[in-house]
Design a protein around this motif. Structure first.
Motif, PDB file in Angstrom:
ATOM      1  N   PRO A 484       0.708  -0.942  -0.204  1.00  0.00           N
ATOM      2  CA  PRO A 484      -0.457   0.097   0.062  1.00  0.00           C
ATOM      3  C   PRO A 484       1.268   1.830  -0.487  1.00  0.00           C
ATOM      4  CG  PRO A 484       0.327  -1.260   2.592  1.00  0.00           C
ATOM      5  CD  PRO A 484       0.846  -1.619   1.318  1.00  0.00           C
ATOM      6  N   TRP A 485       0.024   2.267  -0.178  1.00  0.00           N
ATOM      7  CA  TRP A 485       0.776   3.599  -0.608  1.00  0.00           C
ATOM      8  C   TRP A 485       2.021   4.322   1.267  1.00  0.00           C
ATOM      9  CZ3 TRP A 485      -0.023   7.424   3.145  1.00  0.00           C
ATOM     10  CH2 TRP A 485      -1.151   7.586   3.890  1.00  0.00           C
ATOM     11  N   TYR A 486       1.395   3.471   1.851  1.00  0.00           N
ATOM     12  CA  TYR A 486       2.118   4.057   3.753  1.00  0.00           C
ATOM     13  C   TYR A 486       3.882   3.435   4.032  1.00  0.00           C
ATOM     14  CZ  TYR A 486      -2.089   0.514   4.908  1.00  0.00           C
ATOM     15  OH  TYR A 486      -2.322  -0.077   4.590  1.00  0.00           O
ATOM     16  N   HIS A 487       3.850   2.505   3.183  1.00  0.00           N
ATOM     17  CA  HIS A 487       4.907   1.383   3.097  1.00  0.00           C
ATOM     18  C   HIS A 487       5.704   2.423   3.245  1.00  0.00           C
ATOM     19  CE1 HIS A 487       2.322  -1.933   4.704  1.00  0.00           C
ATOM     20  NE2 HIS A 487       3.538  -2.425   4.769  1.00  0.00           N
ATOM     21  N   ILE A 488       6.638   2.237   3.315  1.00  0.00           N
ATOM     22  CA  ILE A 488       8.571   3.849   3.084  1.00  0.00           C
ATOM     23  C   ILE A 488       9.449   3.115   3.268  1.00  0.00           C
ATOM     24  CG2 ILE A 488       9.350   5.845   4.235  1.00  0.00           C
ATOM     25  CD1 ILE A 488       7.235   6.889   5.376  1.00  0.00           C
ATOM     26  N   GLU A 489      10.026   2.446   1.357  1.00  0.00           N
ATOM     27  CA  GLU A 489      11.331   1.695   1.164  1.00  0.00           C
ATOM     28  C   GLU A 489      12.645   2.701   2.242  1.00  0.00           C
ATOM     29  OE1 GLU A 489       9.857  -0.521  -1.554  1.00  0.00           O
ATOM     30  OE2 GLU A 489       9.287   0.875  -2.839  1.00  0.00           O
ATOM     31  N   LEU A 490      13.082   1.881   3.142  1.00  0.00           N
ATOM     32  CA  LEU A 490      14.492   2.794   3.568  1.00  0.00           C
ATOM     33  C   LEU A 490      15.279   2.316   3.659  1.00  0.00           C
ATOM     34  CD1 LEU A 490      13.055   4.571   7.092  1.00  0.00           C
ATOM     35  CD2 LEU A 490      13.142   5.989   4.430  1.00  0.00           C
ATOM     36  N   GLY A 491      15.177   0.759   2.822  1.00  0.00           N
ATOM     37  CA  GLY A 491      16.624  -0.654   2.783  1.00  0.00           C
ATOM     38  C   GLY A 491      16.377  -1.283   1.854  1.00  0.00           C
ATOM     39  N   LYS A 492      16.909  -1.634   1.190  1.00  0.00           N
ATOM     40  CA  LYS A 492      16.609  -3.042   0.780  1.00  0.00           C
ATOM     41  C   LYS A 492      17.718  -4.377   0.613  1.00  0.00           C
ATOM     42  CE  LYS A 492      13.046  -1.190  -2.662  1.00  0.00           C
ATOM     43  NZ  LYS A 492      11.718  -1.922  -2.713  1.00  0.00           N
ATOM     44  N   GLY A 493      17.532  -4.711   1.585  1.00  0.00           N
ATOM     45  CA  GLY A 493      18.738  -5.873   1.898  1.00  0.00           C
ATOM     46  C   GLY A 493      20.619  -5.036   2.822  1.00  0.00           C
ATOM     47  N   VAL A 494      19.578  -3.763   2.924  1.00  0.00           N
ATOM     48  CA  VAL A 494      21.136  -3.494   3.828  1.00  0.00           C
ATOM     49  C   VAL A 494      20.589  -3.226   4.938  1.00  0.00           C
ATOM     50  CG1 VAL A 494      21.907  -2.344   1.971  1.00  0.00           C
ATOM     51  CG2 VAL A 494      20.732  -0.600   3.152  1.00  0.00           C
ATOM     52  N   THR A 495      21.559  -2.981   5.969  1.00  0.00           N
ATOM     53  CA  THR A 495      21.550  -2.565   6.946  1.00  0.00           C
ATOM     54  C   THR A 495      20.636  -1.099   7.516  1.00  0.00           C
ATOM     55  OG1 THR A 495      22.815  -4.007   8.581  1.00  0.00           O
ATOM     56  CG2 THR A 495      22.064  -1.904   9.515  1.00  0.00           C
ATOM     57  N   PHE A 496      19.969  -0.392   8.014  1.00  0.00           N
ATOM     58  CA  PHE A 496      18.915   0.797   7.265  1.00  0.00           C
ATOM     59  C   PHE A 496      20.201   1.497   8.542  1.00  0.00           C
ATOM     60  CE2 PHE A 496      16.849   3.880  10.543  1.00  0.00           C
ATOM     61  CZ  PHE A 496      15.967   4.211   9.069  1.00  0.00           C
ATOM     62  N   GLU A 497      20.646   1.669   9.796  1.00  0.00           N
ATOM     63  CA  GLU A 497      21.759   2.372  10.673  1.00  0.00           C
ATOM     64  C   GLU A 497      22.254   1.968  11.477  1.00  0.00           C
ATOM     65  OE1 GLU A 497      20.379   5.610  13.104  1.00  0.00           O
ATOM     66  OE2 GLU A 497      18.878   4.198  13.170  1.00  0.00           O
ATOM     67  N   ALA A 498      23.445   2.207  11.010  1.00  0.00           N
ATOM     68  CA  ALA A 498      24.865   1.539  12.255  1.00  0.00           C
ATOM     69  C   ALA A 498      25.513   2.836  12.080  1.00  0.00           C
ATOM     70  CB  ALA A 498      25.477   0.420  10.808  1.00  0.00           C
ATOM     71  N   THR A 499      26.416   1.948  13.171  1.00  0.00           N
ATOM     72  CA  THR A 499      27.635   3.144  13.363  1.00  0.00           C
ATOM     73  C   THR A 499      29.242   2.199  13.743  1.00  0.00           C
ATOM     74  OG1 THR A 499      27.886   2.807  16.383  1.00  0.00           O
ATOM     75  CG2 THR A 499      26.434   4.584  14.577  1.00  0.00           C
TER      76      THR A 499
END
Length: 525
Positions: A484-499
């Motif tokens: 649906p329209w309300y899913h926000i794709e912020l990463g495909k197969g990669v770690t979204f956030e890391a340090t």
């Protein structure tokens, strides 16, 4: 013609028809047949002297000046003068939706998941075919096609009226579609929902209480099928998304040479990144497996130092549904084996319980699509949804029988990869599905992940983790090969956030802030 109509006195709408420049809508709970002016949205009760006849009517259809109605198992002709109903035929099955062509009546019957077709000449049932979805369905016949809306599937299907073959399908922007009609070549869909709201209670100490109320609307559905027929796009929204971190260490410490990476919104068939800008401090970009990553760098972060940093993006997001390819085999690039068919160190694919589940889930099925759907249903059968802070391995989750969305994804990934289906994690948030709430920041309560699997001829297609894990089989397929329209794709197969900070988790170092602001509905694609 208005793009959006909100009937004043309808508690629900389970039938639509376009008659003499008016949109007719029937409310089976009150028996009202509403005649709506398409330009002003104002309505009158067209059957004010016969509302009792119209109780429980869920389907209406018009053809060649005649109006027909469906009330449970009764097909009826409408007396246009008195708006009374005359029984024409006992169908022997309780139906929900009604459509009419020059020669036939079409009736949807949820109890047996069929659409039954009757001859208008003899009254005989001349053929049946499987309903395309799992819920109650509304029908309309137009442009030599049978159009079907399914409330559980949140989908409108276009069918060949002779065979019942699904020619295309599209997600609706609102949940619970319960009626549809063609108006001047455009498809309008009715929705019947119940929403929670906060009301004032003068006799309560805090004067506020939560209650529920009916929400009914009629909305134009945009449909665009990609030229090669791989997918269909539907209504979408222009949205501003903000993601930022506020450093607030639980155990303050001086840190040096900190590198902090946050994935940026992805480009996909349904999501377009219009622009992105930094918040708090600039970032440089890296590309990892085709995904853009914002990289924030700090020479030092003092124990008492507070930083706010992140990004703000403008996105176009739409509903999408992919179409099933013809090929049953699934060739994929050789490099996928090293990325999307292996244990990433957490999937416990070598555990006996996981390997047994992988075999049991698919049985004797062949073909990647049949296997993937069987795996999804197998996981839904065996897991119940539970939110928890830390994700366990698929082996532990299968043993426990409960899991969060991330744990559902882990099990799905493990079982699919063991069956030779390349798949990867996608996330990270869902905008609260409130398309009418414009220009006001909406805060997602939780992060969210789902997955994509690879199909020859389509590429990467989505599969929700657990949103349809309700009730019993058959599970809806509204978000299988669809989003649906309300899913926000912020990463495909990669770690979204890391340090690069060792000895601390992200939760130890910072608090995240997420906001989604719906700006406007997009024009037709």
């Amino acid at each position: 013609m208005l793009h959006l109509i909100r009937p004043i006195c309808a508690s629900s709408v389970f039938g639509l028809a376009w008659v003499e420049e008016r949109l007719l809508a029937v409310d089976p709970h009150t028996g009202y047949l509403l005649a709506i002016d398409p330009c002003s949205g104002l309505e009158v009760i067209a059957n004010s002297l016969a509302v009792g006849d119209w109780l429980d009517v869920t389907g209406i259809a018009a053809e060649n000046g005649e109006l027909w109605a469906l009330r449970q198992d009764e097909l009826m002709r409408v007396d246009r003068e008195a708006m009374r109903l005359e029984i024409v035929m006992d169908l022997r099955y309780r139906g929900e939706g009604l459509a009419i062509s020059a020669d036939e009546w079409f009736v949807s019957v949820c109890s047996v998941q069929q659409i039954r077709v009757y001859s208008r000449l003899t009254g005989d049932c001349v053929r049946t075919f499987d309903a395309p979805g799992t819920g109650e369905e509304s029908l309309v016949y137009a442009e030599d096609r049978l159009w079907v809306s399914d409330a559980a599937e949140q989908t409108v299907y276009c069918l060949d009226p002779e065979s019942g073959q699904v020619l295309s399908s599209a997600l609706t922007p609102y949940e619970q579609p319960t009626g549809l009609a063609f108006v001047a070549g455009s498809l309008y869909v009715a929705y019947s929902q119940v929403e929670d709201f906060i009301k004032q209670e003068p006799n309560r100490y805090n004067r506020l209480a939560i209650d529920s109320r009916s929400k009914t609307l009629i909305h134009r559905l945009h449909i665009f099928t990609e030229p090669e027929g791989r997918y269909t796009l539907s209504n979408g929204y222009l949205m501003e998304v903000v993601y930022c971190e506020e450093t607030a260490a639980l155990e303050p410490a001086d840190l040096e040479n900190v590198v902090w990476k946050i994935a940026l919104p992805a480009e996909s068939d349904r999501q377009k990144l219009i622009r992105v800008e930094a918040i708090g401090r600039p970032f440089r970009e890296e590309v990892e497996d085709g995904q853009r990553i914002a990289v924030f760098e700090f020479d030092k972060l003092a124990a008492s130092e507070v930083q706010l940093f992140g990004w703000r993006a403008l996105l176009e997001v739409r509903g999408i549904r992919y179409h099933v390819p013809e090929a049953s085999d699934n060739p994929f690039p050789e490099e996928f084996k090293a990325h999307y068919l292996v244990d990433d160190g957490f999937l416990t694919m070598d555990a006996r319980r996981v390997q047994e589940a992988a075999r049991e889930a698919v049985g004797d099925r062949t073909g990647p699509l049949a296997k993937m759907l069987a795996i999804r249903d197998y996981v839904y059968d065996r897991l119940d949804y539970r939110i928890q802070r830390v994700s366990d391995s698929p082996d532990a989750v299968l043993a426990r029988g409960k899991g969060s969305c991330g744990e559902y994804v882990g099990v799905l990934l493990a079982l699919a990869r063991l069956n030779g289906i390349p798949c990867r994690t996608v996330g990270r948030y869902k905008c609260p599905p409130l398309p009418d709430c414009r220009h006001y920041p909406l805060m997602p309560e939780y992060n969210h992940v789902w997955l994509e699997f690879y199909l020859n001829g389509l590429g990467w297609v989505p599969c929700e983790s657990n949103v349809d894990d309700t009730g019993s089989r058959p599970y809806p397929r509204r978000y299988f090969m669809a989003l649906p329209w309300y899913h926000i794709e912020l990463g495909k197969g990669v770690t979204f956030e890391a340090t690069n900070v060792r000895g601390y988790s992200l939760a130890d170092l910072s608090l995240n802030h997420v906001q989604c602001t719906i700006l406007e509905e997009l024009p037709a694609p």
